[in-house]
Design an enzyme around this catalytic site. Structure first.
Site, short mmCIF file in Angstrom:
data_model
loop_
_atom_site.label_atom_id
_atom_site.label_comp_id
_atom_site.label_asym_id
_atom_site.label_seq_id
_atom_site.Cartn_x
_atom_site.Cartn_y
_atom_site.Cartn_z
N ARG A 38 -86.21 -85.26 67.19
CA ARG A 38 -84.97 -85.09 67.94
C ARG A 38 -85.25 -85.23 69.44
NH1 ARG A 38 -82.52 -86.00 63.67
NH2 ARG A 38 -81.71 -84.33 62.36
N GLU A 149 -76.70 -84.96 98.90
CA GLU A 149 -76.53 -85.49 97.55
C GLU A 149 -75.60 -86.71 97.54
OE1 GLU A 149 -75.27 -82.35 94.90
OE2 GLU A 149 -76.73 -80.96 95.74
#
Length: 189
Positions: A38, A149
């Site tokens: 997974r 950002e």
């Protein structure tokens, strides 16, 4: 039911991290255990805040460019103010910081609505959604997002009387806004 995670490794390490693991867990359908490989996409946990501005009888949202949703023709989304929980920061502290950073409001007395996993089959992220009531006098700065950002955020006010119709007409296309507004309609109206 029992499970075991073994051989977990970090296979991609950037803004997002991807972990790969071999997992073994009990089965619902047989006495045999299930063993599979997974993947988990990890970007940390996040918060979102549903803000109701009492003096304008409006909800406060943000509008910004989103590359992932642009791949589906929705480049600019209208969402609740939201963001990542920084290291050594509580969810509530992150919520207070993000609201001021994104829309310029100073908030206190946040109420936790829900903590949930938006896509538990792929993401390890847990989102905490808060609710807070404000007035326009609590706007103390411009907002607009973090320049470091490269955020470019617009404040959007939507009157409370329009919310139910907008929900029914699929105006909102992100889980944090839908969950927050549905909570409001179930608990505050």
């Amino acid at each position: 039911m029992k499970y075991h995670i073994k051989e977990e490794e970090l296979v991609f390490n950037d803004f997002l991290k991807i972990y790969k693991a071999e997992v073994t867990h009990d089965s619902f359908n047989s006495d045999q255990k299930v063993t599979a490989t997974r993947l988990a996409l990890d970007k940390g946990n996040a918060i979102a805040v549903l803000l109701y501005e009492k003096d304008t009888d409006s909800f406060l949202f943000i509008k910004q460019f989103r590359y992932p949703s642009s791949r589906h023709g929705h480049a600019w989304t209208i969402e609740l103010p939201a963001g990542a929980i920084d290291k050594d920061e509580t969810a509530e502290q992150a919520a207070i910081r993000e609201v001021e950073e994104e829309i310029g409001y100073q908030v206190t007395d946040l109420k936790l609505i829900v903590e949930y996993f938006p896509s538990p089959g792929m993401l390890s992220e847990q989102i905490s959604i808060f609710y807070v009531e404000v007035t326009s006098l609590q706007k103390i700065s411009k907002g607009g997002g973090s320049t470091s950002e490269k955020e470019d955020i617009e404040l959007i006010k939507i009157p409370r009387v329009e919310i139910k119709d907008k929900l029914n007409n699929h105006f909102f296309n992100n889980s944090i806004s839908i969950i927050g507004l549905q909570w409001f309609l179930l608990n505050k109206v």
